[in-house]
Structures are given as C-alpha cells and as structure tokens.
Design a protein around this motif. Sequence first.
Motif, short mmCIF file in Angstrom:
data_model
loop_
_atom_site.label_atom_id
_atom_site.label_comp_id
_atom_site.label_asym_id
_atom_site.label_seq_id
_atom_site.Cartn_x
_atom_site.Cartn_y
_atom_site.Cartn_z
N MET A 1 87.41 6.60 -100.12
CA MET A 1 88.50 6.04 -99.34
C MET A 1 88.52 6.60 -97.91
SD MET A 1 91.71 6.02 -101.88
CE MET A 1 91.94 4.71 -103.01
N ASN A 2 87.65 7.53 -97.60
CA ASN A 2 87.67 8.17 -96.29
C ASN A 2 87.74 7.18 -95.14
OD1 ASN A 2 87.89 10.88 -96.61
ND2 ASN A 2 85.72 11.32 -96.36
N ASN A 3 88.70 7.41 -94.25
CA ASN A 3 88.87 6.64 -93.02
C ASN A 3 89.17 5.15 -93.24
OD1 ASN A 3 88.58 8.83 -91.23
ND2 ASN A 3 86.37 8.77 -91.59
N ASN A 4 89.64 4.77 -94.40
CA ASN A 4 89.99 3.39 -94.68
C ASN A 4 91.50 3.20 -94.67
OD1 ASN A 4 87.48 1.91 -95.14
ND2 ASN A 4 87.18 3.39 -96.78
N CYS A 5 91.92 1.95 -94.74
CA CYS A 5 93.33 1.58 -94.80
C CYS A 5 93.59 0.92 -96.16
CB CYS A 5 93.67 0.60 -93.68
SG CYS A 5 95.36 -0.03 -93.76
N LEU A 6 94.67 1.36 -96.82
CA LEU A 6 95.06 0.76 -98.09
C LEU A 6 96.32 -0.05 -97.86
CD1 LEU A 6 94.82 0.51 -101.20
CD2 LEU A 6 96.32 2.50 -101.32
N ILE A 7 96.28 -1.32 -98.23
CA ILE A 7 97.46 -2.20 -98.14
C ILE A 7 97.81 -2.60 -99.58
CG2 ILE A 7 98.37 -4.37 -97.28
CD1 ILE A 7 96.26 -4.20 -95.04
N HIS A 8 99.08 -2.41 -99.93
CA HIS A 8 99.52 -2.74 -101.28
C HIS A 8 100.94 -3.26 -101.24
CE1 HIS A 8 101.04 1.32 -100.69
NE2 HIS A 8 101.80 1.20 -101.77
N ASN A 9 101.40 -3.80 -102.37
CA ASN A 9 102.73 -4.40 -102.40
C ASN A 9 103.75 -3.47 -103.05
OD1 ASN A 9 101.86 -4.69 -105.06
ND2 ASN A 9 102.87 -6.65 -105.32
#
Length: 92
Positions: A1-9
């Motif tokens: 997950m390094n340096n990523n963006c997580l979008i969730h509801n």
Amino acid sequence: MNNNCLIHNHPSGGGLSEMDVRMATTNGLREIISITNKGVFNRLTIKETVNIAEVMVEYRKAQMLAGSTFKRLLSSAKANKTQLMKEYQHLC
C-alpha cells in the motif's frame, strides 16, 4: 500500500474512524478518503515523516473535543440528539 490512496465508503455517514487512521498510517498510505451515503468526503493526507503515535494522540483529542462540544449543546437544548449525533459523525 506504500504511497497509495485508499478510497472507501462509509454508508452510515460517519467520518474516518480510528481504525481508518491506524490502518493508513501503519500501511504506508499517502492518503485515505471515505465517502458517506450523502456524498460527504472525509480525507486524511499523510506526510512521509508522520509519527504514528502523535497522529493517534491528536485524533483522540479531536474526538474528545467534538464529543464534549456536542454534549454541551445537547444539554443546552439548542438541538435534538439525532441532529447532534449526525453532525458529530461528520466531524469524527
């Protein structure tokens, strides 16, 4: 997950949870975003030099401040409990 963006509801309408913040900081995410059932975005951007312990302390302080503010408003009868809890969820 390094340096990523997580979008969730967050279908119940709540803001980022302590688990969201902890998961983002311990897994190297650069950003975490939640979207509520009303289309409200909650966003946390994480700097490279983040101190996880400090982030969690500040998160808990903000939760306590929001909670005490809404308890005071509720006791003053300026808003009903349902309205206050909805607003509290958006802040936290």
